[in-house]
Enzyme design. Structure first.
Site, short mmCIF file in Angstrom:
data_model
loop_
_atom_site.label_atom_id
_atom_site.label_comp_id
_atom_site.label_asym_id
_atom_site.label_seq_id
_atom_site.Cartn_x
_atom_site.Cartn_y
_atom_site.Cartn_z
N GLY A 8 35.32 40.42 60.45
CA GLY A 8 34.49 40.79 59.30
C GLY A 8 33.36 39.79 59.05
N GLY A 14 32.17 36.83 55.04
CA GLY A 14 32.33 36.46 56.45
C GLY A 14 31.07 35.82 57.02
N THR A 37 30.54 48.35 59.81
CA THR A 37 30.60 49.51 58.92
C THR A 37 29.34 49.47 58.07
OG1 THR A 37 31.63 48.28 57.12
CG2 THR A 37 33.12 49.25 58.77
N THR A 125 43.19 38.83 47.86
CA THR A 125 42.30 38.91 46.69
C THR A 125 43.12 38.77 45.40
OG1 THR A 125 40.96 40.46 45.38
CG2 THR A 125 42.50 41.45 46.92
N ASP A 126 42.43 38.35 44.32
CA ASP A 126 43.13 38.26 43.03
C ASP A 126 43.49 39.64 42.48
OD1 ASP A 126 40.62 39.16 42.17
OD2 ASP A 126 40.30 37.53 40.73
N GLU A 127 42.89 40.69 43.07
CA GLU A 127 43.19 42.05 42.57
C GLU A 127 44.65 42.44 42.80
OE1 GLU A 127 40.71 45.29 42.77
OE2 GLU A 127 38.87 44.15 42.54
N TYR A 149 42.25 50.13 46.74
CA TYR A 149 41.80 48.91 47.45
C TYR A 149 42.81 47.78 47.23
CZ TYR A 149 39.56 44.35 47.86
OH TYR A 149 39.31 43.03 48.15
N LYS A 153 45.21 45.84 49.98
CA LYS A 153 45.16 44.39 50.19
C LYS A 153 46.54 43.75 49.92
CE LYS A 153 42.09 42.10 51.05
NZ LYS A 153 41.54 41.66 52.37
N ARG A 272 35.34 53.19 35.14
CA ARG A 272 36.03 53.32 36.44
C ARG A 272 37.49 53.69 36.14
NH1 ARG A 272 36.05 47.77 39.86
NH2 ARG A 272 34.18 48.61 40.81
N HIS A 275 40.47 50.96 35.67
CA HIS A 275 39.67 49.72 35.69
C HIS A 275 40.47 48.53 35.15
CE1 HIS A 275 35.38 48.02 34.65
NE2 HIS A 275 36.08 47.23 35.46
P1 NAD Z 1 32.24 43.13 52.86
O1 NAD Z 1 32.54 44.55 52.55
O2 NAD Z 1 30.92 42.56 52.53
O3 NAD Z 1 32.48 42.86 54.43
C1 NAD Z 1 33.56 43.41 55.13
C2 NAD Z 1 33.24 43.26 56.62
O4 NAD Z 1 34.37 43.77 57.37
C3 NAD Z 1 32.02 44.06 57.07
O5 NAD Z 1 31.21 43.27 57.90
C4 NAD Z 1 32.61 45.23 57.84
O6 NAD Z 1 31.76 45.74 58.85
C5 NAD Z 1 33.86 44.59 58.41
N1 NAD Z 1 34.89 45.59 58.75
C6 NAD Z 1 35.35 46.59 57.99
N2 NAD Z 1 36.27 47.31 58.66
C7 NAD Z 1 36.41 46.70 59.86
C8 NAD Z 1 37.23 46.96 61.00
N3 NAD Z 1 38.10 47.98 61.01
N4 NAD Z 1 37.11 46.16 62.08
C9 NAD Z 1 36.23 45.12 62.09
N5 NAD Z 1 35.42 44.84 61.04
C10 NAD Z 1 35.52 45.62 59.94
O7 NAD Z 1 33.42 42.30 52.18
P2 NAD Z 1 33.44 40.86 51.52
O8 NAD Z 1 33.11 40.98 50.10
O9 NAD Z 1 32.72 39.93 52.38
O10 NAD Z 1 35.02 40.56 51.60
C11 NAD Z 1 35.57 39.90 52.73
C12 NAD Z 1 37.06 39.71 52.49
O11 NAD Z 1 37.28 38.96 51.31
C13 NAD Z 1 37.82 41.01 52.32
O12 NAD Z 1 39.07 40.89 52.96
C14 NAD Z 1 38.00 41.12 50.82
O13 NAD Z 1 39.14 41.86 50.50
C15 NAD Z 1 38.15 39.66 50.44
N6 NAD Z 1 37.74 39.29 49.08
C16 NAD Z 1 36.50 39.60 48.62
C17 NAD Z 1 36.11 39.17 47.36
C18 NAD Z 1 34.74 39.47 46.81
O14 NAD Z 1 34.49 39.21 45.65
N7 NAD Z 1 33.81 39.99 47.58
C19 NAD Z 1 37.01 38.44 46.58
C20 NAD Z 1 38.28 38.17 47.07
C21 NAD Z 1 38.63 38.58 48.33
O1 DAU Z 2 38.37 40.20 42.25
C1 DAU Z 2 38.10 40.18 43.62
C2 DAU Z 2 37.47 41.49 44.01
O2 DAU Z 2 36.17 41.49 43.45
C3 DAU Z 2 37.39 41.69 45.51
O3 DAU Z 2 38.69 41.73 46.05
C4 DAU Z 2 36.64 42.99 45.83
O4 DAU Z 2 36.48 43.15 47.23
C5 DAU Z 2 35.28 42.93 45.18
O5 DAU Z 2 34.62 44.16 45.37
C6 DAU Z 2 35.40 42.64 43.68
O6 DAU Z 2 35.99 43.76 43.00
P1 DAU Z 2 35.44 44.25 41.58
O7 DAU Z 2 35.83 45.65 41.38
O8 DAU Z 2 35.79 43.28 40.52
O9 DAU Z 2 33.84 44.11 41.86
P2 DAU Z 2 32.62 45.04 41.45
O10 DAU Z 2 31.40 44.29 41.79
O11 DAU Z 2 32.77 46.42 41.98
O12 DAU Z 2 32.77 45.12 39.87
C7 DAU Z 2 32.75 43.95 39.08
C8 DAU Z 2 32.88 44.40 37.63
O13 DAU Z 2 31.69 45.12 37.26
C9 DAU Z 2 34.04 45.35 37.38
O14 DAU Z 2 34.62 45.08 36.13
C10 DAU Z 2 33.39 46.72 37.38
C11 DAU Z 2 32.01 46.45 36.82
N1 DAU Z 2 30.96 47.36 37.33
C12 DAU Z 2 30.82 47.47 38.68
C13 DAU Z 2 29.87 48.32 39.22
C14 DAU Z 2 29.72 48.45 40.71
C15 DAU Z 2 30.15 48.06 36.45
O15 DAU Z 2 30.27 47.93 35.22
N2 DAU Z 2 29.21 48.92 37.00
C16 DAU Z 2 29.05 49.08 38.34
O16 DAU Z 2 28.17 49.88 38.75
#
Ligand code: NAD
Ligand code: DAU
Length: 337
Positions: A8, A14, A37, A125-127, A149, A153, A272, A275
């Site tokens: 990723g 990543g 993706t 993730t904290d989720e 999701y 996870k 959502r 939520h």
């Molecule tokens: P992202 O969606 O930006 O990136 C995910 C990456 O994984 C992409 O590059 C996608 O192409 C790749 N991918 C998806 N399916 C795949 C597959 N089958 N094989 C190979 N590659 C694949 O996600 P992100 O926000 O960078 O999150 C990365 C990791 O961190 C995830 O595991 C997510 O659950 C975790 N995480 C994210 C957050 C956050 O706030 N973004 C917080 C806590 C944990």
């Molecule tokens: O907590 C860690 C998680 O944070 C990661 O594991 C997930 O991959 C990452 O997507 C993120 O999840 P959230 O659902 O918290 O993130 P998102 O940016 O989608 O939403 C953040 C907050 O904002 C949430 O309370 C929903 C709200 N929101 C989000 C969107 C996209 C809105 O109010 N409007 C929106 O359009």
């Protein structure tokens, strides 16, 4: 040279980690495995794609013929690859089960054959804790994921743990809070709201907007993972949180005022489903290993907003010319607005 596999690595966290790792570890050779993706983009790695210690492999983690040999020769595996957007998991959960659960299973099976493997970092993730009414989640708390999701996870998180408990695989599990920073796909709240606001498009705030998230700068996240690669104990879980708990409505106000946009751009829309009201992490376990977040939220958010302002080349093609993004946006927001 230390062989490092980053799954990723073309996604948000990543790609930041690949860049960080190449800079911080001159003795690491990094292979990125990514399916590209909708969320994975070569553009995220533009500055490091031809780096002499970096190789990019386009492939699916769930395809054992591709991912197996890469895992088998690695000393370190940092497994970010996942479907990550909660709203998309609510629209259709199949890819989340295939990648987050089955894909992780394929990697773990290959890891059992990896003779030199020293660390398999499962990025959870904290989720997985579900909504936290009071206090802060500790690593020993019960898991109560409440959306597809988060459930996928949690499945991967516990599967990775089971490979430590059963096969003594050197697994470490991290549970981070909401990340922010450059290269985050413009479906997530910060880049979506920033890029909408730049174009004077209303920002769709879910429900009463009083949900809270704990924001962690992606660089602080990368440093925590790096530290855990060296200092963590096998089979253990580590929370990684920025300690910046902010209500969505306040986050939205800060984004708008930072861009000099009016509060009238806020568009309250139906919530959502399922939520989670609040996430909050107790990070004392990680802090005892010597980690502290370095990026203050105020400055980190300002810099992040500036990054999107100055890098329209990166997000405009997605928002304006990608039909898949457009149809997602319609499915997700049209009936709400
Ligand atoms: P992202 O969606 O930006 O990136 C995910 C990456 O994984 C992409 O590059 C996608 O192409 C790749 N991918 C998806 N399916 C795949 C597959 N089958 N094989 C190979 N590659 C694949 O996600 P992100 O926000 O960078 O999150 C990365 C990791 O961190 C995830 O595991 C997510 O659950 C975790 N995480 C994210 C957050 C956050 O706030 N973004 C917080 C806590 C944990
Ligand atoms: O907590 C860690 C998680 O944070 C990661 O594991 C997930 O991959 C990452 O997507 C993120 O999840 P959230 O659902 O918290 O993130 P998102 O940016 O989608 O939403 C953040 C907050 O904002 C949430 O309370 C929903 C709200 N929101 C989000 C969107 C996209 C809105 O109010 N409007 C929106 O359009």
């Amino acid at each position: 040279m230390v062989e490092v596999l980053v799954t990723g690595g073309a996604g948000f966290i990543g790609s930041n980690f690949v860049r960080y790792a190449l800079g911080a570890h001159p003795d690491w050779r990094v292979t990125t495995l990514d399916k590209l993706t909708y969320a994975g983009r070569r553009e995220n790695l533009l500055d490091v794609i031809t780096h002499p210690r970096h190789a990019f492999v386009h492939g699916d983690i769930a395809d054992a013929a591709v991912s197996g040999p890469l895992v088998e020769r690695a000393e370190l595996v940092v497994h970010f690859a996942a479907e990550t957007h909660v709203d998309r998991s609510i629209l259709a959960a199949g890819d989340f089960i295939r990648t987050d659960v089955e894909g992780t299973f394929v990697l773990l099976e290959a890891a059992r054959r990896a003779a030199r493997l020293r660390r398999f970092v499962q990025i959870s993730t904290d989720e997985v804790y579900g909504s936290v009414t009071s206090g802060a989640s500790r690593e020993t708390d019960e898991l109560k994921p409440r959306n597809p999701y988060a459930a996928s996870k949690a499945g991967a998180d516990r599967l990775a743990y089971s490979y430590w408990a059963t096969y003594s695989l050197p697994v470490v599990i991290t549970r981070a809070s909401n990340n922010y920073g450059p290269y985050q796909f413009p479906e997530k709240v910060i880049p979506l709201f920033v890029t909408n606001a730049i174009d004077d498009i209303p920002v769709p705030l879910y429900g009463d907007g009083r949900h809270t998230r704990d924001w962690l700068h992606v660089n602080d996240h990368c440093q925590a993972i790096d530290l855990l690669i060296e200092k963590a104990t096998d089979g253990e879980v580590y929370n990684i949180g920025g300690g910046n708990e902010v209500m969505n409505v306040d986050l939205t106000k800060r984004i708008l005022s930072s861009l000099g946009k009016p509060a009238s751009l806020v568009n309250p829309v139906p919530d959502r489903p399922g939520h989670d009201r609040r996430y909050c992490l107790d990070t004392s376990k990680l802090r005892t290993l010597g980690w502290m977040p370095q990026v203050p939220f105020e400055g980190g958010l300002r810099e992040t907003i500036d990054w999107y302002r100055h890098n329209e080349w990166w997000w405009r093609p997605v928002k304006e010319a990608d039909p898949a993004f457009r149809s997602y946006y319609q499915a997700q927001y049209e009936r709400r607005t």
